[in-house]
Write a protein that holds these residues in place. Sequence first.
Motif, PDB file in Angstrom:
ATOM      1  N   ALA A   1      18.409  52.714  71.217  1.00  0.00           N
ATOM      2  CA  ALA A   1      17.350  52.929  70.221  1.00  0.00           C
ATOM      3  C   ALA A   1      16.220  51.919  70.397  1.00  0.00           C
ATOM      4  O   ALA A   1      15.039  52.253  70.304  1.00  0.00           O
TER       5      ALA A   1
ATOM      6  N   CYS B   1      18.516  49.210  60.704  1.00  0.00           N
ATOM      7  CA  CYS B   1      17.629  50.356  60.917  1.00  0.00           C
ATOM      8  C   CYS B   1      16.483  50.353  59.902  1.00  0.00           C
ATOM      9  O   CYS B   1      15.336  50.680  60.237  1.00  0.00           O
TER      10      CYS B   1
ATOM     11  N   SER C   1      16.293  57.187  59.060  1.00  0.00           N
ATOM     12  CA  SER C   1      17.246  58.261  59.372  1.00  0.00           C
ATOM     13  C   SER C   1      17.347  58.482  60.877  1.00  0.00           C
ATOM     14  O   SER C   1      18.451  58.660  61.433  1.00  0.00           O
ATOM     15  N   GLN C   2      16.204  58.485  61.561  1.00  0.00           N
ATOM     16  CA  GLN C   2      16.188  58.694  63.016  1.00  0.00           C
ATOM     17  C   GLN C   2      16.983  57.596  63.713  1.00  0.00           C
ATOM     18  O   GLN C   2      17.783  57.873  64.621  1.00  0.00           O
TER      19      GLN C   2
ATOM     20  N   GLY D   1      20.683  58.007  65.582  1.00  0.00           N
ATOM     21  CA  GLY D   1      20.814  57.664  66.999  1.00  0.00           C
ATOM     22  C   GLY D   1      21.874  56.624  67.241  1.00  0.00           C
ATOM     23  O   GLY D   1      22.644  56.726  68.212  1.00  0.00           O
TER      24      GLY D   1
ATOM     25  N   ALA E   1      12.263  58.772  57.071  1.00  0.00           N
ATOM     26  CA  ALA E   1      12.289  59.449  58.374  1.00  0.00           C
ATOM     27  C   ALA E   1      12.631  58.472  59.485  1.00  0.00           C
ATOM     28  O   ALA E   1      13.486  58.749  60.343  1.00  0.00           O
ATOM     29  N   ARG E   2      11.943  57.294  59.503  1.00  0.00           N
ATOM     30  CA  ARG E   2      12.185  56.311  60.572  1.00  0.00           C
ATOM     31  C   ARG E   2      13.627  55.795  60.504  1.00  0.00           C
ATOM     32  O   ARG E   2      14.316  55.700  61.520  1.00  0.00           O
TER      33      ARG E   2
ATOM     34  N   ALA F   1      21.415  61.127  58.178  1.00  0.00           N
ATOM     35  CA  ALA F   1      20.184  60.809  57.446  1.00  0.00           C
ATOM     36  C   ALA F   1      20.466  59.779  56.359  1.00  0.00           C
ATOM     37  O   ALA F   1      21.620  59.539  55.978  1.00  0.00           O
TER      38      ALA F   1
END
Length: 804
Positions: free
Chosen positions: A760, A719, A672-673, A677, A669-670, A685
Amino acid sequence: MIVRRLTLNNFRRFRHLDLTDLPAGLIGIIGENGSGKSTILEAVGWALYGTYALTDRTNKEGVKTQGADADANCEVEIEFEMAGDTYKVVRRLQGKRAIAQAFVYKNGKDKAVAEREDGVNVYISKLFGMDRNTFFASVFARQKELDLLTSQDPAQRQQIIRRLLRIDLIDLAIKDIKQDCRQKKDLAGNLKGMITDITAINVEIEKLSEKEKSMVKQQKVNEEIFSNMKMELKSAKAKKQELESKRKAFQQVHTAFVRVEKEIQGKSEQSKKRSSELEELIIEKKELTKIEPKEDEYLSIKKTLEKFEEVRGLYEEKKGLEKDLNERLDDLAKVTEGKQKLTERLATYKGLADKKKKLQEKLKNEKASYKSISKEINILSAKIEACNVSIQQLEEKKKNIEKLGPKSKCPECSQDLGTNYERILEHFNEEMEKQSRIEKELDTRIEKEKAKAEATEEKIGEIESSLDNLHEDEKKESGIKSNIQVEEKRITALTGSAKKRKARISEIGAVEFSEEKYKGLKMKSKELVKFHERVMKLRTTTARIPILGKEIKALEEEVSELTKERMTKEKEQKDIGFNERELDAATESYEKLQSKTHDQEIAIEKIRHEIEMIKTEIARKKDMIKRQEEMQKKWKAAESDAKKLAVLNDLMDKFRQHLASRIRPMMIARTSQLVAGTTEGRYAAVDVDEEYNVYVYDGTESFPVKRFSGGEQDLVNLCLRVAISQIISEQNSRTGINFIALDEIFGSQDAGRKENILKALNNLSEQFRQIFLITHHEDLRDSMQHVLVVEETEEGVSTATFTS
């Protein structure tokens, strides 16, 4: 963790840097490559975890600024806030020997809460809840390390993730629980095998109790017999003591009788001896009367000799003084002549002090000039080294461009090289030629300065040689002065000594003495001295004649008194009436009774001992029963503990699976976010499988991360690293590790993605209250909240200042 102040002294490229009131939010550290940007964050790591926290050096020799004074300290001081407390960490290498020192201070107090390298490292690890490796893996991210996870094989990648997210601690706990469970099962099995039936032990206790009662009855019978024997023994002892008392009185009187007998005998012998001695002394008295005239003649000659001895002494003294005076007058003349020659030699060394002062002043000036020239040579050498580094960097960049070719993109700005390819290569050649010209000019200047240094060094040598020669002359001059002082003291001493001898000779005057007459008197005195000695001896011995008469009379009276005392003691012995045979019979009877009583006492003690042994054995049997009962309880407790640990092992295993299942979705989740962005939705994702392999969705289909371009891989890896740091920060929220440092993370990203990455990062400021971002891209300056510009000076050292 929020860094509030960072101070560097002689650390790597920084001679001095003091960053105070560091702000929260995104702090950009901008400067050219090689200017010292990364050194600032390396100083943070060195202060917290020591030398082995540095990126490319693992020994303290590479930490101190090159060219710094040998005695100067290398030091980093960091102040930060964390969980409501303030901390200051000081780490330094002190002096020439680079002695390592480290201290931690808390909440502004002067007393350190930790000190020395090991103590500070342990304290910081406990404070952050992370060891050095975990801290740097989670808080620091560098361009060269972004693929740390995706480049590893599955087993290594799982191990790194578990260590970063502290899942490895749960694995250790499960291992410990399994070991404890096995130990409890083994203990229960061992205890069960040791348990025995206690019925047989109770039967043995009953038999021992019956035997004890029988022994107690026998003891009472023996004690009654022993009591009667003691009464008989007491009566026999009284009779024996009465007879021993008589013997004692008899022995005392008999001892006195024997003593009187011996005294009578001794006194009688003394009286006979003194009577014999008196007869001999009367004969010696007659001899004394006969030789006394010779004694008078000897004394007359002795008196005359004493007068001759006095005159002879003055005669010999005068002869010796006259000889000694002549010798001293000769010595005085020689010493006076020697002093005159030394005075003439001393005059040749006049003016040495002025010559020495002028040479010392000249030497001081030449050394100052040499030091100035050496300093200039060091500065020029540092500039040449900087030119060499610049040329090497330019050659490396040129080679990289040549490898890429004109159809590739620029690795710095991602634009097509195209028609700029030749111009870029020409620019590199011009820059290298420029640096080469500067280097040649600097070489020429160094050669001139070295020639000056050699000439100055030669002058210094000549002056020092002259000073050495002067020093030798000074020693010779000092030696001559010292010799003159010695000669003057000798002249004074000889003059005074000669004066005293002249006065004594005058005082003695004329002396008349006959050696022949003196020798004749000496011979006559020698013949008569034996009569003198005999007279003296006889006078001493004959003086005892009246004393001996009195002693003989006293001894005869003492013998008379002792004879009376002997008769009295003889009567006392008869009156006591002691019989030795009667005492022997009483003693024999007493000893037989004593032996029987002792045997009876031993028999009673033996029975008592057996009773005690029975009681001890009964107690031991009862203790065995008690231990068996306790062993049964321990066996049941061990079986119960083993069952509980088996349940706990299952629960911990399920918890580990649950935690791993929660963390992977959080990572997905982190990451992908952040990817969505930074790519403006181009890639929506990512996915991470159970072996932590990373996949990126392109549309509705996912692909391995290695399928994408190098820039896109760097972006995904960045990321992923930031996502892991987010999770670790949330896990450590109790201690406040909300600090992150990113070093040259943009790589080959285009301008749009750089901007998206910055957005980000700004959005993460609530979780990471302080973000340090190192980059050489000047075009990002306006997109950052705070900018710290790092530059290199002409001397090859770095400076850093905040810009508005």
